[in-house]
Scaffold this motif. Structure first.
Motif, PDB file in Angstrom:
ATOM      1  N   ASN A   1      -3.420   2.013  -3.741  1.00  0.00           N
ATOM      2  CA  ASN A   1      -4.227   2.989  -3.319  1.00  0.00           C
ATOM      3  C   ASN A   1      -5.580   2.277  -2.327  1.00  0.00           C
ATOM      4  O   ASN A   1      -5.580   1.164  -3.063  1.00  0.00           O
ATOM      5  CB  ASN A   1      -4.650   4.280  -4.240  1.00  0.00           C
TER       6      ASN A   1
ATOM      7  N   GLU B   1       0.645  -1.128   0.171  1.00  0.00           N
ATOM      8  CA  GLU B   1      -0.053  -0.504  -0.289  1.00  0.00           C
ATOM      9  C   GLU B   1       0.378   1.415   0.066  1.00  0.00           C
ATOM     10  O   GLU B   1       2.130   1.272   0.679  1.00  0.00           O
ATOM     11  CB  GLU B   1      -1.345   0.016   1.147  1.00  0.00           C
ATOM     12  N   TYR B   2       0.359   2.107  -0.904  1.00  0.00           N
ATOM     13  CA  TYR B   2       0.766   3.625  -0.446  1.00  0.00           C
ATOM     14  C   TYR B   2       1.368   4.041   0.641  1.00  0.00           C
ATOM     15  O   TYR B   2       0.885   3.931   1.388  1.00  0.00           O
ATOM     16  CB  TYR B   2       0.759   4.727  -1.436  1.00  0.00           C
TER      17      TYR B   2
ATOM     18  N   LYS C   1      -1.294   9.600  -0.982  1.00  0.00           N
ATOM     19  CA  LYS C   1      -2.441   8.960  -0.372  1.00  0.00           C
ATOM     20  C   LYS C   1      -3.079   9.669   0.647  1.00  0.00           C
ATOM     21  O   LYS C   1      -4.888   9.411   0.613  1.00  0.00           O
ATOM     22  CB  LYS C   1      -1.421   7.941   0.615  1.00  0.00           C
TER      23      LYS C   1
ATOM     24  N   GLU D   1       4.470   8.899  -2.143  1.00  0.00           N
ATOM     25  CA  GLU D   1       3.660   8.426  -1.829  1.00  0.00           C
ATOM     26  C   GLU D   1       2.830   8.929  -0.763  1.00  0.00           C
ATOM     27  O   GLU D   1       1.460   8.463  -0.817  1.00  0.00           O
ATOM     28  CB  GLU D   1       4.467   6.685  -1.196  1.00  0.00           C
TER      29      GLU D   1
ATOM     30  N   GLY E   1      -8.235   2.436  -6.822  1.00  0.00           N
ATOM     31  CA  GLY E   1      -7.261   1.285  -6.683  1.00  0.00           C
ATOM     32  C   GLY E   1      -7.099  -0.028  -7.114  1.00  0.00           C
ATOM     33  O   GLY E   1      -5.909  -0.890  -7.529  1.00  0.00           O
TER      34      GLY E   1
END
Length: 245
Positions: free
Chosen positions: A128, A110-111, A243, A239, A133
């Protein structure tokens, strides 16, 4: 369920198997919910579309030692997908086992996940955790699975270290020979340069669009390890910002 090695040449149409290495957490925890969400919304449908059987650690129903069965599946399945989100210690251990085997493994995260330096240069699909995502991750994952399964052996930190050790072991037999010492130095220098180029290329492929602007700073730093860490920190910050948007 455990994937077993067989020498049966007649079963050429036997379904391939993929083991999922993932953080689990306690039942009904947020960790379990997010991990199962990725498994059910992304991994299961993608693997099913490719006619690959999926096995998860919490889906093993065979009697016996679960840790032993997990390791057997990690070693024997044609593919492993490792979710590095949260940097779970068990996940990292199981990824190392797969790396030692030298067979196909795909990493996702995950980011916002800040990968350890040892594996920060390995190709990882960042995603995401939202509905859009999911669709992006599906597309990226399917492409990478098809590529990974064509290559029976995978380049990874353990494989590279073992290969270098074997090379040194073969060359060093003629101890005290200056020509061989010179050769080893050249091998080290070449390996460092190739590794650095690979890392830079991976950031170019998987990083943000303004990478080239940051690259100018990167290439002015003489110490490659420091430079790479700065680039890694830079993209982890990017990132985090993506997010939060």
């Amino acid at each position: 369920m455990i994937k077993e090695n067989t020498n049966n040449t007649q079963g050429t149409d036997k379904k391939k198997c993929c083991f999922i290495v993932t953080p689990l957490g306690e039942e009904k925890s947020e960790t379990r919910r997010r991990a199962d969400g990725v498994i059910e919304a992304v991994l299961r449908p993608v693997l099913k579309s490719l006619e690959i059987e999926m096995i998860t650690p919490h889906g093993i129903s065979s009697p016996g030692s679960i840790p032993q069965q997990v390791i057997q599946n990690i070693l024997n399945c044609e593919l492993v997908i490792a979710n590095l989100t949260e940097l779970n210690p068990n996940v990292m251990y199981e990824l190392a086992v797969r790396h030692a085997k030298g067979t196909p493994v795909i990493c996702i995260a995950e980011y916002g996940t800040k990968l350890p330096f040892d594996i920060s240069s390995e190709r990882t699909i960042f995603y995401n955790n939202d509905m859009f995502g999911v669709e992006i991750l599906k597309n990226e994952l399917k492409k990478m699975i098809e590529v990974a399964l064509k290559d029976k052996t995978q380049d990874n930190p353990i494989y590279r270290a073992d290969r270098e050790f074997k090379l040194r072991e073969a060359v060093i037999k003629k101890e005290g020979d200056n020509d061989f010492s010179y050769l080893l130095d050249k091998i080290d220098s070449l390996d460092n340069k190739v590794s650095l180029l690979t890392k830079k290329n991976n950031y170019r492929l998987w990083g943000s669009l303004d990478y080239n602007q940051y690259l100018n700073k990167y290439e002015k730093i003489n110490n490659d390890d420091i430079a790479l860490q700065l680039v890694s920190d830079y993209f982890n910050n990017k990132e985090e910002k993506n997010k939060d948007k």
